[in-house]
Write an enzyme that holds these catalytic residues in place. Structure first.
Site, PDB file in Angstrom:
ATOM      1  N   HIS A 262      -7.537   5.422   0.093  1.00  0.00           N
ATOM      2  CA  HIS A 262      -8.523   4.341   0.542  1.00  0.00           C
ATOM      3  C   HIS A 262      -8.608   4.265   2.367  1.00  0.00           C
ATOM      4  O   HIS A 262      -7.908   4.226   2.713  1.00  0.00           O
ATOM      5  CB  HIS A 262      -8.025   3.696  -0.206  1.00  0.00           C
ATOM      6  CG  HIS A 262      -7.944   3.070  -1.902  1.00  0.00           C
ATOM      7  ND1 HIS A 262      -7.502   2.119  -2.171  1.00  0.00           N
ATOM      8  CD2 HIS A 262      -9.000   3.376  -2.067  1.00  0.00           C
ATOM      9  CE1 HIS A 262      -7.475   2.439  -3.838  1.00  0.00           C
ATOM     10  NE2 HIS A 262      -8.763   3.277  -4.077  1.00  0.00           N
TER      11      HIS A 262
ATOM     12  N   GLU B 203      -7.630   1.265   4.439  1.00  0.00           N
ATOM     13  CA  GLU B 203      -5.832   1.654   4.452  1.00  0.00           C
ATOM     14  C   GLU B 203      -5.159   1.914   5.349  1.00  0.00           C
ATOM     15  O   GLU B 203      -4.387   2.978   5.376  1.00  0.00           O
ATOM     16  CB  GLU B 203      -4.992   1.275   2.884  1.00  0.00           C
ATOM     17  CG  GLU B 203      -6.142   0.879   2.306  1.00  0.00           C
ATOM     18  CD  GLU B 203      -5.736   1.084   0.284  1.00  0.00           C
ATOM     19  OE1 GLU B 203      -4.665   1.389  -0.014  1.00  0.00           O
ATOM     20  OE2 GLU B 203      -6.583  -0.267  -0.353  1.00  0.00           O
TER      21      GLU B 203
ATOM     22  N   ARG C  68     -13.772   1.287   1.704  1.00  0.00           N
ATOM     23  CA  ARG C  68     -12.633   1.793   0.436  1.00  0.00           C
ATOM     24  C   ARG C  68     -12.898   3.363   0.068  1.00  0.00           C
ATOM     25  O   ARG C  68     -12.241   4.102  -0.132  1.00  0.00           O
ATOM     26  CB  ARG C  68     -13.063   1.287  -0.477  1.00  0.00           C
ATOM     27  CG  ARG C  68     -12.100   1.255  -1.625  1.00  0.00           C
ATOM     28  CD  ARG C  68     -12.129   0.121  -2.393  1.00  0.00           C
ATOM     29  NE  ARG C  68     -11.164   0.499  -3.405  1.00  0.00           N
ATOM     30  CZ  ARG C  68     -10.227  -0.421  -4.102  1.00  0.00           C
ATOM     31  NH1 ARG C  68      -9.587   0.006  -2.836  1.00  0.00           N
ATOM     32  NH2 ARG C  68      -9.503   0.419  -5.486  1.00  0.00           N
TER      33      ARG C  68
ATOM     34  N   HIS D   4      -0.591   3.111  -0.332  1.00  0.00           N
ATOM     35  CA  HIS D   4      -2.449   2.338  -0.436  1.00  0.00           C
ATOM     36  C   HIS D   4      -1.898   1.615   0.064  1.00  0.00           C
ATOM     37  O   HIS D   4      -0.017   0.737   1.082  1.00  0.00           O
ATOM     38  CB  HIS D   4      -2.195   1.651  -1.498  1.00  0.00           C
ATOM     39  CG  HIS D   4      -2.924   2.943  -2.290  1.00  0.00           C
ATOM     40  ND1 HIS D   4      -4.530   2.757  -2.734  1.00  0.00           N
ATOM     41  CD2 HIS D   4      -2.675   4.086  -3.093  1.00  0.00           C
ATOM     42  CE1 HIS D   4      -4.379   4.131  -3.964  1.00  0.00           C
ATOM     43  NE2 HIS D   4      -3.037   4.524  -3.856  1.00  0.00           N
TER      44      HIS D   4
ATOM     45  N   GLU E 122       2.217  -0.148  -2.313  1.00  0.00           N
ATOM     46  CA  GLU E 122       1.257  -0.730  -1.350  1.00  0.00           C
ATOM     47  C   GLU E 122       1.702  -1.445  -0.298  1.00  0.00           C
ATOM     48  O   GLU E 122       3.203  -2.191  -0.976  1.00  0.00           O
ATOM     49  CB  GLU E 122       0.951  -1.828  -2.214  1.00  0.00           C
ATOM     50  CG  GLU E 122      -0.471  -1.579  -3.846  1.00  0.00           C
ATOM     51  CD  GLU E 122      -1.570  -1.528  -3.335  1.00  0.00           C
ATOM     52  OE1 GLU E 122      -1.843  -1.582  -1.691  1.00  0.00           O
ATOM     53  OE2 GLU E 122      -2.111  -1.183  -3.733  1.00  0.00           O
TER      54      GLU E 122
HETATM   55  O1  0X9 Z   1      -7.023  -0.541  -7.959  1.00  0.00           O
HETATM   56  C1  0X9 Z   1      -6.005   0.533  -7.027  1.00  0.00           C
HETATM   57  O2  0X9 Z   1      -6.675   1.444  -6.226  1.00  0.00           O
HETATM   58  C2  0X9 Z   1      -4.927   0.536  -5.969  1.00  0.00           C
HETATM   59  N1  0X9 Z   1      -5.050  -1.165  -4.725  1.00  0.00           N
HETATM   60  S1  0X9 Z   1      -5.939  -1.392  -3.742  1.00  0.00           S
HETATM   61  O3  0X9 Z   1      -5.708  -2.401  -2.990  1.00  0.00           O
HETATM   62  N2  0X9 Z   1      -4.985  -0.392  -2.978  1.00  0.00           N
HETATM   63  O4  0X9 Z   1      -6.868  -0.655  -4.394  1.00  0.00           O
HETATM   64  C3  0X9 Z   1      -3.709  -0.351  -6.793  1.00  0.00           C
HETATM   65  C4  0X9 Z   1      -3.633   1.351  -7.775  1.00  0.00           C
HETATM   66  C5  0X9 Z   1      -2.674   1.135  -8.757  1.00  0.00           C
HETATM   67  N3  0X9 Z   1      -2.788   2.187  -9.879  1.00  0.00           N
HETATM   68  C6  0X9 Z   1      -3.545   2.441 -10.547  1.00  0.00           C
HETATM   69  N4  0X9 Z   1      -4.722   1.278 -10.936  1.00  0.00           N
HETATM   70  N5  0X9 Z   1      -3.594   3.389 -11.296  1.00  0.00           N
HETATM   71 ZN    ZN Z   2      -6.022   1.789  -1.921  1.00  0.00          ZN
END
Ligand code: 0X9
Ligand code: ZN
Length: 433
Positions: free
Chosen positions: A182, A185, A242, A312, A386
């Site tokens: 992303h 980040e 993003r 992330h 994260e």
């Molecule tokens: O939503 C996401 O892709 C991730 N959070 S973020 O705030 N960095 O965008 C979390 C990813 C967790 N894993 C999956 N959703 N598979």
């Molecule tokens: Zn992310």
């Protein structure tokens, strides 16, 4: 409140509060926690119909009561947005009163200024600087570091993986870390650089990294989404990008969320087929060259890669599968024990709190993510970390926080990697005569 009524209220406010009446001069980030369903509906509408950017949660479909929302509000919509909130008794806190200054601080790259006192690794770097660093790192460490070109991005930028390999024993296992999926980040690519630097500097000095590197090769992809990352460096208003930068078929909107584009329950939950949305999963699984490059590489190495980690920010969470379903992973207890240990060590050494657990339960249900995909490919230890923080600075984590954020994440990576070794290595030296 019904939708037409909400619209009636909005339209009247818009007439009263036309730009020029009185405007906030600064962009701000607001923190808002809706207390009722009606407040959540209003907030969802505000974030859709006014020029704002949702920092957290990633999509307005996740806005609900008691969910803390971080909303970036540009100066020109500030008065209108605040008036709507006030009218409905929705209280807010100003999370960041000066995001533009913080953005400039993150971009200030006084690496030539010896008075700055911080090292290369305590700054954020442009894509070009990261590419230079990749080449330099390989040149300076010819016996241990190799650069592997695994593919290229939509805009044809190279996707380089660094392979760290400290010996050539047969049957070596491996781990994978990717950063920068992303674009906004920024602490994520900074972590990959930090990790490689730590590995090269502390091999044979720090016992855990030595043990890891003695037993495993490490593949590090510092920037999985180079087009998006580059874009976030080109103008302040682009800092919140993003997705990647692929142009949709209709030509109307740009960007696929690469963490919705993997081939696992693709397009079902927490993702959107609409290319204009932040969580757009793309036209089909692995439609994006960045996803394809990673998926092909990891597939080719699936017999050796035992541990998959994707980095992330922000929210300080150690996440493991599944996110696409509430079902428990087959080795749920092992995974839980690993991240619990990592979180406890972070608490003990750095006094910082990380939450941990399966993604669907602790964050949100969501399809097409790389961690679930890697897990289903057969990599039984698969994580999304994260990093800092929990909303104090959000994506604008100041450079002075890079070392703290990376050191605690490093501790988490080392903790899970050592645990993988313990769980997978045969007990050593039980020779029979
Ligand atoms: O939503 C996401 O892709 C991730 N959070 S973020 O705030 N960095 O965008 C979390 C990813 C967790 N894993 C999956 N959703 N598979
Ligand atoms: Zn992310």
């Amino acid at each position: 409140m019904s939708t037409p009524l909400i619209w009636f209220v909005f339209m009247n406010l818009s007439i009263l509060l036309k730009p020029g009446h009185c405007t906030e001069t600064r962009d701000q980030v607001l923190s808002i926690t809706p207390q009722t369903q009606e407040q959540a509906d209003i907030l969802r509408n505000v974030s859709t119909h006014y020029e704002t950017i949702l920092w957290q949660p990633v999509s307005n479909e996740y806005i609900s009561t008691q969910v803390q929302v971080h909303l970036y509000v540009p100066a020109n919509s500030s008065v209108t947005v605040k008036a709507i909130l006030q009218k409905h008794g929705i209280t807010h806190k100003v999370l960041l009163a000066n995001p533009n200054e913080l953005t400039e601080m993150q971009m200030k790259n006084d690496s030539t200024d010896p008075r700055s006192g911080s090292t290369f690794y305590e700054k954020y770097h442009t894509l070009e600087e990261i590419y230079d660093w990749i080449n330099r790192t390989a040149q300076d460490n010819p016996r241990t570091v190799k650069v592997i070109l695994i593919g290229s991005s939509y805009e044809k930028r190279p996707l380089y993986v660094l392979k760290l390999s400290f010996n050539d024993r047969p049957n070596r296992k491996a781990m994978w870390i990717d950063c920068g999926i992303h674009a906004r980040e920024w602490i994520s690519p900074a972590f990959c650089l930090w990790f490689v630097h730590h590995s090269l500097s502390f091999y044979q000095q720090n016992s855990e990294i030595t043990r890891i590197l003695d037993s495993m090769d490490v593949y590090v992809l510092p920037v999985m989404n180079p087009d998006g990352y580059k874009y976030t460096w080109t103008a302040i208003k682009r800092r919140w990008w993003r997705k990647n930068r692929s142009i949709s078929k209709s030509g109307f909107c740009v960007g696929v969320d690469l963490n919705r584009n993997f081939d696992v329950d693709w397009g079902i939950k927490g993702s959107s087929q609409n290319p204009c949305e932040e969580i757009n999963c793309g036209p089909f699984p692995e439609s994006e060259p960045e996803t394809q490059a990673v998926a092909n590489f990891v597939r080719r190495h699936k017999d050796t890669v035992q541990l998959y980690i994707t980095i992330h920010s922000y929210s300080q969470m150690l996440i493991f599968p599944y996110s696409y379903t509430f079902d428990q992973a087959e080795n749920h207890n092992d995974l839980l024990e690993m991240v619990q240990e990592a979180a406890q060590r972070i608490k003990r050494y750095y006094r910082n709190t990380y939450t941990y657990g399966p993604g669907a339960a602790i964050l949100y249900p969501c399809s097409g993510g790389s961690d679930d995909w890697a897990y289903k490919l057969g990599i039984k230890y698969s994580f999304t970390f994260e990093l800092q923080d929990r909303g104090e600075y959000g994506f604008l984590l100041p450079p002075s926080h890079i070392s703290g954020a990376c050191n605690e994440a490093l501790l988490a990576v080392k903790t899970v990697a050592v645990k993988v070794l313990e769980k997978t290595q045969a007990p050593a030296n039980h020779h029979t005569i």
